[in-house]
Design an enzyme around this catalytic site. Structure first.
Site, PDB file in Angstrom:
ATOM      1  N   HIS A 175       0.830  -1.209   0.000  1.00 31.85           N
ATOM      2  CA  HIS A 175       0.000   0.000   0.000  1.00 31.85           C
ATOM      3  C   HIS A 175       0.863   1.258   0.000  1.00 31.85           C
ATOM      4  O   HIS A 175       0.538   2.260   0.635  1.00 31.85           O
ATOM      5  CB  HIS A 175      -0.939   0.005   1.215  1.00 31.85           C
ATOM      6  CG  HIS A 175      -2.240   0.725   0.989  1.00 31.85           C
ATOM      7  ND1 HIS A 175      -3.325   0.125   0.399  1.00 31.85           N
ATOM      8  CD2 HIS A 175      -2.633   2.003   1.257  1.00 31.85           C
ATOM      9  CE1 HIS A 175      -4.329   0.986   0.335  1.00 31.85           C
ATOM     10  NE2 HIS A 175      -3.922   2.148   0.837  1.00 31.85           N
ATOM     11  N   GLY A 224       2.217   4.962  -8.890  1.00 37.62           N
ATOM     12  CA  GLY A 224       1.327   5.875  -8.199  1.00 37.62           C
ATOM     13  C   GLY A 224       1.827   7.294  -8.107  1.00 37.62           C
ATOM     14  O   GLY A 224       1.388   8.168  -8.850  1.00 37.62           O
TER      15      GLY A 224
END
Length: 337
Positions: free
Chosen positions: A236, A290
């Protein structure tokens, strides 16, 4: 539009939420959650970057690879390169309102489409986070892969089928958000999932199912047994559990266990085309990116996202030529020193 201009514009719009550091390594932003940093000490974020940097590439130039093949097919989706935009939600509180949720999702989806790939969109405690991805597809910006929080299985099925009806080519859950505080505080239950629950979700949905947040071989095997179509090796972005290893450290062990049985995606500290190539050599079929694409979106909208992706494609192409790698679908382990 160029990378330096994008960074300068993004730095101004972030207003401190992301410093757009010369090296995005999680040091300056450690503990800034909400924000763009890693949880707690920030060690998991730093471990991602350091683990990947620890692998070296063998330089080889006596070969006939002049025009390497970057295109590939992942989960039935044709991609110009083995790169997918990672899902980032909660733009208001994580990025200090640098963009609206809808504008961010539209920039990611449209920018990925421009560059010949696809973007993931997010979910969160506010309905507009998930809705932003659905609206981006409805507006014709391109296809998107919604990533749903690990809610109750029936709710996941409902949201996944809605995404499929909107034109999503796949969906996923970020199972590594199982203890996400902002979801709990908003009264929206999230939590771990059993293998049986994953199998239930797969049985009751119609498009490929991705489970993001796998960091051990046994959980990768459980996903295979449940019929999941793809996993994302991910911690994450260092924002779920402090002190986890970097994804590049665990990826080879997971690939050894499930390569060829399930599509393997990976994220974590990928900042260049050389980093992409390393992850492919370590066992991934494609990567998620990301933070660099967040900088592109905030700094330049859809064009900014496409600029970053095209920059990465150029770097990947050069790295493939300089390692004698002809095809992203057949990257050899021996390009790693």
């Amino acid at each position: 539009m160029d990378w330096q201009t994008l960074k300068a514009q993004a730095r101004e719009k972030f207003r401190g939420a992301c410093r757009v550091c010369p090296t995005c390594n999680g040091i300056a932003c450690a503990g800034e959650v909400p924000g763009m940093g890693g949880l707690g000490t920030g060690a998991a974020f730093r471990n991602n970057v350091e683990a990947l940097a620890g692998f070296r590439l063998n330089l080889r130039t006596i070969h006939n690879v002049h025009s390497p093949k970057l295109s590939c097919r992942i989960l039935g989706i044709d991609l110009a390169m083995p790169v997918i935009a990672a899902a980032i939600g909660g733009i208001g509180f994580n990025m200090n309102g640098a963009m609206t949720e809808e504008d961010y999702a539209a920039a990611i989806v449209a920018g990925c489409r421009q560059a010949g790939t696809v973007g993931m969109t997010g979910d969160g405690p506010k309905p507009e986070v998930f809705e932003a991805g659905i609206k981006a597809m409805a507006a014709g910006h391109g296809p998107a892969i919604p990533i749903i929080k690990p809610r109750d299985a029936a709710k996941i099925v409902e949201m996944a089928n809605r995404a499929a009806a909107a034109g999503a080519p796949a969906f996923g859950i970020d199972i590594d958000a199982a203890a996400l505080i902002n979801m709990t505080n908003a009264g929206q239950k999230v939590g771990p999932k059993t293998q049986d629950e994953l199998a239930y979700i797969k049985r009751h949905t119609t498009i490929p199912f991705i489970v993001k947040g796998i960091m051990t071989p046994d959980e990768a095997e459980a996903c295979c047994a449940a019929g999941v179509d793809a996993i994302v090796v991910s911690n994450h972005g260092g924002r779920a559990l402090d002190h986890t290893p970097g994804t590049a450290q665990v990826l080879p062990y997971i690939a050894e266990m499930v390569k060829g049985k399930i599509t393997i995606l990976v994220d974590g500290g990928i900042r260049s085309g050389a980093d992409i190539l390393k992850m492919l050599a370590l066992g991934a079929d494609a990567v998620l990116i990301g933070r660099p694409l967040a900088i592109g979106a905030v700094g330049g909208g859809a064009d900014g996202v496409a600029t970053v992706l095209n920059k990465l494609a150029g770097e990947l192409r050069a790295a493939m030529v300089l390692t004698g790698t002809a095809d992203v679908a057949a990257v050899k382990e021996d390009i790693i020193w």
